[in-house]
Write an enzyme that holds these catalytic residues in place. Structure first.
Site, PDB file in Angstrom:
ATOM      1  N   SER A  94      -0.144  -0.316   3.707  1.00 18.66           N
ATOM      2  CA  SER A  94       0.977  -0.618   4.593  1.00 18.66           C
ATOM      3  C   SER A  94       1.851   0.627   4.793  1.00 18.66           C
ATOM      4  O   SER A  94       1.369   1.652   5.273  1.00 18.66           O
ATOM      5  CB  SER A  94       1.767  -1.806   4.029  1.00 18.66           C
ATOM      6  OG  SER A  94       2.742  -2.248   4.927  1.00 18.66           O
ATOM      7  N   ALA A  95       3.119   0.549   4.405  1.00 23.28           N
ATOM      8  CA  ALA A  95       4.049   1.666   4.611  1.00 23.28           C
ATOM      9  C   ALA A  95       3.721   2.878   3.737  1.00 23.28           C
ATOM     10  O   ALA A  95       4.274   3.964   3.948  1.00 23.28           O
ATOM     11  CB  ALA A  95       5.484   1.211   4.355  1.00 23.28           C
TER      12      ALA A  95
END
Length: 160
Positions: A94-95
């Site tokens: 994800s991030a």
């Protein structure tokens, strides 16, 4: 699991290091930290070590350790040096994706293989959030084997 702190040039970085064997480093997404353990047991059982740093601004890692993907990647290389780890298998979730991409593209000798799990790889925020965006030129520099896993409905990852 007890975490440890590495004192780096730009600030403290909290991390956990579990297991024995070749090192897999997991760069977690938002709302997590170095205590992440989801899916680790099969990797540990297969003889890998897992290094999980808390991203800058998470848990006890100073935000100064990396305000951009480039700064965070440099701090991660410093952490690898501190731990005397030459190269890792890298997972960006994800991030954590932009930092994984930047580290792989700019420090290729430190990354054996890259896995991107629903990793953000293009602009998904506003024009004011440029530090979270990954430039196409950076992506094109990656030369190690890379596995990208995401849904066709994930708008933060491009199929192009």
């Amino acid at each position: 699991m007890e975490s440890k702190i590495a004192e780096l040039k730009k600030g403290k970085m909290e991390y956990t290091l579990r297991g024995e064997g070749p090192v897999i480093s997991n760069l977690h997404g938002g709302h997590s930290n170095c205590q992440e353990s989801f899916g680790y047991q099969p990797l540990l059982n297969s003889g890998y070590s897992i290094l999980t740093p808390s991203r800058p601004g998470y848990s006890r890692t100073d935000v100064e350790a990396g305000r951009t993907a480039a700064e965070t990647a440099a701090s991660l290389v410093e952490l690898l040096d501190y731990l005397k780890i030459g190269e890792v298998y890298l997972i960006g979730v994800s991030a954590g994706g932009p930092t994984a991409i930047y580290l792989t593209a700019n420090y290729p000798a430190r990354v054996k293989k890259l896995v991107l799990e629903s990793a953000a790889s293009k602009a998904w925020l506003t024009k004011n959030d440029l530090e979270h965006q990954t430039e196409k030129e950076v992506l094109q520099k990656i030369e190690v084997p890379t596995l990208v896993m995401h849904s066709k409905y994930d708008k933060s990852v491009s199929f192009e």
